[in-house]
Structures are given as structure tokens and as C-alpha cells.
Write an enzyme that holds these catalytic residues in place. Sequence first.
Site, short mmCIF file in Angstrom:
data_model
loop_
_atom_site.label_atom_id
_atom_site.label_comp_id
_atom_site.label_asym_id
_atom_site.label_seq_id
_atom_site.Cartn_x
_atom_site.Cartn_y
_atom_site.Cartn_z
N HIS A 284 0.83 -1.22 0.00
CA HIS A 284 0.00 0.00 0.00
C HIS A 284 0.86 1.26 0.00
O HIS A 284 0.51 2.25 0.65
CB HIS A 284 -0.95 -0.01 1.21
CG HIS A 284 -2.01 -1.06 1.14
ND1 HIS A 284 -3.19 -0.91 0.47
CD2 HIS A 284 -2.04 -2.32 1.65
CE1 HIS A 284 -3.92 -2.01 0.57
NE2 HIS A 284 -3.25 -2.89 1.27
N ASP A 350 -0.48 -5.07 5.89
CA ASP A 350 -1.49 -5.96 5.29
C ASP A 350 -1.25 -6.12 3.80
O ASP A 350 -0.60 -5.31 3.15
CB ASP A 350 -2.89 -5.41 5.55
CG ASP A 350 -3.11 -4.05 4.92
OD1 ASP A 350 -2.19 -3.20 5.02
OD2 ASP A 350 -4.18 -3.81 4.33
N GLU A 351 -1.82 -7.18 3.24
CA GLU A 351 -1.94 -7.42 1.81
C GLU A 351 -0.62 -7.23 1.05
O GLU A 351 -0.56 -6.58 0.01
CB GLU A 351 -3.03 -6.52 1.21
CG GLU A 351 -4.41 -6.85 1.77
CD GLU A 351 -5.52 -6.04 1.12
OE1 GLU A 351 -6.60 -6.60 0.88
OE2 GLU A 351 -5.31 -4.84 0.86
N ILE A 352 0.45 -7.82 1.57
CA ILE A 352 1.73 -7.81 0.87
C ILE A 352 1.66 -8.85 -0.24
O ILE A 352 1.45 -10.04 0.01
CB ILE A 352 2.89 -8.13 1.83
CG1 ILE A 352 2.93 -7.09 2.96
CG2 ILE A 352 4.22 -8.15 1.08
CD1 ILE A 352 3.91 -7.46 4.07
#
Length: 577
Positions: A284, A350-352
Site C-alpha cells: 500500500h 497488510d496485503e503484501i
Amino acid sequence: MRVVALLSLVGHAAAIWPAPQSFTNGSAALWLAEDFRVSYNNRTLTQRIGSTKSIPTEISSLDIVEAAVQRARESIFQSSIVPWKFYPRNKLDQIEPSATGNSKIYIQKLQITQTTIDNNSTFKPIAGEVDEAYNLTIGTDGAATIKAVSSISVLRALETFTQLFYLHSGEGTGVYTNLAPVSISDWPKFSHRGLNLDVSRNWFPKENILRTIDALSWNKFNRLHIHITDAQSWPLDVPALPELSQKGAYRSGYSYTPQDIKDIQIYGIYRGIEVIIEIDMPGHTTSIGFSHPDLITTFRYQSWHDYCSEPPCGQLKLNYTPVYDFVTKLFDDVLPRVSPYSAYFHTGGDEINTNDYLLDDTVNSSSVSVLTPLIQKFIDHSHDLVRKAGLVPIVWEELLITWNLTLGKDVVVQTWLDDASLSEVTGRGHKALFGDYENWYLPCGYGQWFNFNNTDAAIHYPYTDYCSPLKNWRVIYEYDPTASLSADQLALVLGGEIHLWAERSDPSNMDQVMWPRASAAGEVLWSGRQDPSGQNRSQIDAAVRLSDLRERMLLRGVGSEPIQMAYCTQYQGDCTW
């Protein structure tokens, strides 16, 4: 102070939100004198002159209480509701006390006693450091008292005090309560009661954030988590790295200055709301690439489905010394300005997406075995800087559950996927926050925000988003992810947050998307899903009380969707399934 009594709510007459832990009341009428006096620890408080929206420069218990008293005065005398919606039509005059004659009993004084002395942690507390308990009593003779443990619990008591009063329908006759005698003993179930507001996908001016802090305080929240940067924009001015917002914000002026951040945090402190800033990394982070493209892999990669959860793609490189230099310079600038006003800093995680690192020339691999030690090193570096600034790190759940990183015991792990995540995090001995997307995501159900070409449109019709359907207030109200936890696990749950991700929200609709659904989370976090007798709280009771709160929020300047049509609040039994 903490003797549990059975919660007694008698129809609309006792429409307090969130529900107090113990509440008994009568049916005698009292009026509140417009010039009622307030004493705080035997010191008479003078009425303030000027706006209650001004942002002070100093922080003290006396100033916080004085400002809160003035806000309570304004709320009661300028924003109390005439409760016509809550009684059968044409019956309000039979419920209201007589506004004529000389027999009216007035509350002439409110006596506030704070039983312990505040310290520095009162104003930027670690979860659980501040006792928010209070007692509120009003006698039939008009004697009104608040006994509170801290200045923050005084704020909570004053919010309850404002909800006891209604505006009489007779013009110019004043405000009254028909509940005397009142006895309330109250405290929160959870010490972290938050809202997560994403300000990076769409721009929210400072005044929108300040208004949200006001609304949070009315609902007895105590945390505002600002997700301040993301892939889409970097709306944060960093003096040491001015190019970040100059090139990464949506446009000039659409970024928060250091003074803005300070103002937001102090405004929050005066309302018992601790502001927590998040800079999400290493995923992100695409917006960093607008000014530092060398630090980002897969920057704005067009085949985005394979490289990020939503465009634009881009993540910090993982094995690149300039990235570490950048993070150090960034945190050395930001954190010392945050730490005077907050105990926490959220570092994301998050969300790597592993595919990005196939194209990272410093890694050239998507293997978990290769990436895990690199992510561990990156997180260790970031958290060392956070701790050096005197702050406690918060991370998203993937760093523990997906990547199995070694995190310090001080680190708070925020869960968002499901109940199982909360169970796993606490089962592994970590402090945790709840609020999963299946229950506490406010943007769900509004449909997809990206467009489809003609070939794919029919396949994706009717364009529902990933977390549809909409989480109405009843879904939010019935959420209880702690129900199956052991006592040891429950002790590690600090509380939770309800989330507003802003793909489809901006200042034009933020209030209506947020309120009063977030209020339902506020009661779960303050009062608990169960009442003191152990029974789940009733939607039937909650709907009326929440409708009352919604009317007050409208008059106090916060847009809020209706709970029910007015007929249902007037004739409650008719609208029960």
C-alpha cells in the site's frame, strides 16, 4: 463504583446510548436552569465565551472539563430534541411535564468530583491506563452530582447527562427530564473503542475529521485511527521529505500539515479521543513512487490483478538500502511530532503481494522462504524506530498469521478477516483488536468502484463489491467475535474498530455512511453485546434509543441516516417481527 445492577430502561423515557452498565430511574420531572452552576472539585466553573470548536494550545484537566461543560450546555440548550417521534401521535402533551405554574423544580447546580489526579498518560493512554468509570445521580430535589475517576470519565458522564434532557414542545418553556431520581454507574467493557478512517483514497478536509471526532465522543468511542497514506495518495506533509505530498497528494492543498495533525490530535484529547496515525508499509505504498520511483517495485503496473488488491500497484523494495534510509528519515520526522499526543503508531503490514517481488531487482523472488526474513528485517527496523519515539506499534494481522513474523509482545495485532483471526492472535499470546470485514466494514454493499469493459460487464453484473451486502446497524450490533474465546484470550482483547475505507466515500457522504451504523459498534464496545444479566441486548430496545441518538446528532451538525420510519418509533409494537 462498579457494583453491577440490572439495567432498567423504561420505554423511550430512558433513551441513553450507549447503554449504561447500571441505570435506575423514576418518573419525576425536573427542569434545568439555563444558568445552572457547575463546580469541579469544589471550584465553580465560569461559562466560557467563544466557540467550543476552537483548538487550544495547552492540555490540562481543568481546561478539558471546562470545555466539556460548555459543550454540554450548548448541546442541552441548543440541540435537545422535542421527542414527538417517540410517542403515539398527539400524545406528547400527555407525556411532557406541565410548563406552567410555580411548582417546577429546577436543577440549579451540577457538582463534579474527580476522585483521582490525572497524569500524562491520561491524555495519551495505552489501552486500559485510563479509568473511564463514573457515577451520575440526580435527586428529585434537583441535586445533581457526577463522581468520576479521571477527567476523561467526566467527559463520558457529561455526554450521558446531555441525553437525559428534552426540549419542551411549548415555545420558550425550556428543557426537562422526566426520569428523576436518576442513578447511573457506568464504565466501558473494552478499553480500545475505535473508528478507522481512510483519508488516502479520497480527500477529507480537516474540518470533516474534527466533526467525526465530535461524533465519536458522543458515542463514547476513545480512538480515531487515521489510515493516512495508501497506494492512491500521500496526503501527509513531511518537512524532511516535502516531495512526498507535493507529488503524492491528489493536488496542492490536499494534504495535512504538521499543524493540522497537531490540531487534530489536541482536538481529540479534549474530547477523550486518542488519534492514532497509520502509515501502511511495505504494501500500500505506491504513492511514494510518485516522488521516489526507485524505492517502489511494480509501480503502477498495468496488469494489476496479479500484483495488488486494487490499483495502483506498487510496494517498497525489500532488500534495498535506500528504502531503509527513507523509512528512517520519514519516521525521524513524523514520530516525534506524533508522540506527545498519542501512545500508538500503526505501521500497517497488510496485503503484501508476493508477485511484486519477482519484479523487485533487489529480490527477484516470490518465495515465502526468501521474503519472510526480508519482511522480518523491515518490520524490526520500523518498530525499533517506533519504540525509540516512545510509541507502541500496531500492525495488521497478516504479519503474524500469514508471515509468521516474530513480533514484540508490546505489538498490538489488528484483525480484519474473520473471528478465527482473533482467536489465533490471542491464542498466540498477542494483544488484539477486532473488527472484521464481514461485520464491521462500513463501505460494503455500495457496489464496485472500478469499471468493466463490454466483454466482462455481463459476467460481473450486478457489480457487487467483495464484502457485500451492506452491513446494516443490526449486523453491526450483533457482532461478538469474543464469544468463543477463553478467559485468557479475552484478557488480551483490547477492543475493536469499525472501518470506513474510502473508495466510495468523500465529504459529501461520509456522515451518512458512518452514522448511525458506527453508533451500533459504539454500544457493543462500551456496553458489551450482553447486558449485565448475560442476555444479548435487544434490537427492539436498541432501535428506539439509537433513533433518539440519531435525532440529537442531526441537531448537533452530523448527518445521520434514519433507523426506522417515524411510525415505528411512535408505535414500536407494530414494527416488531
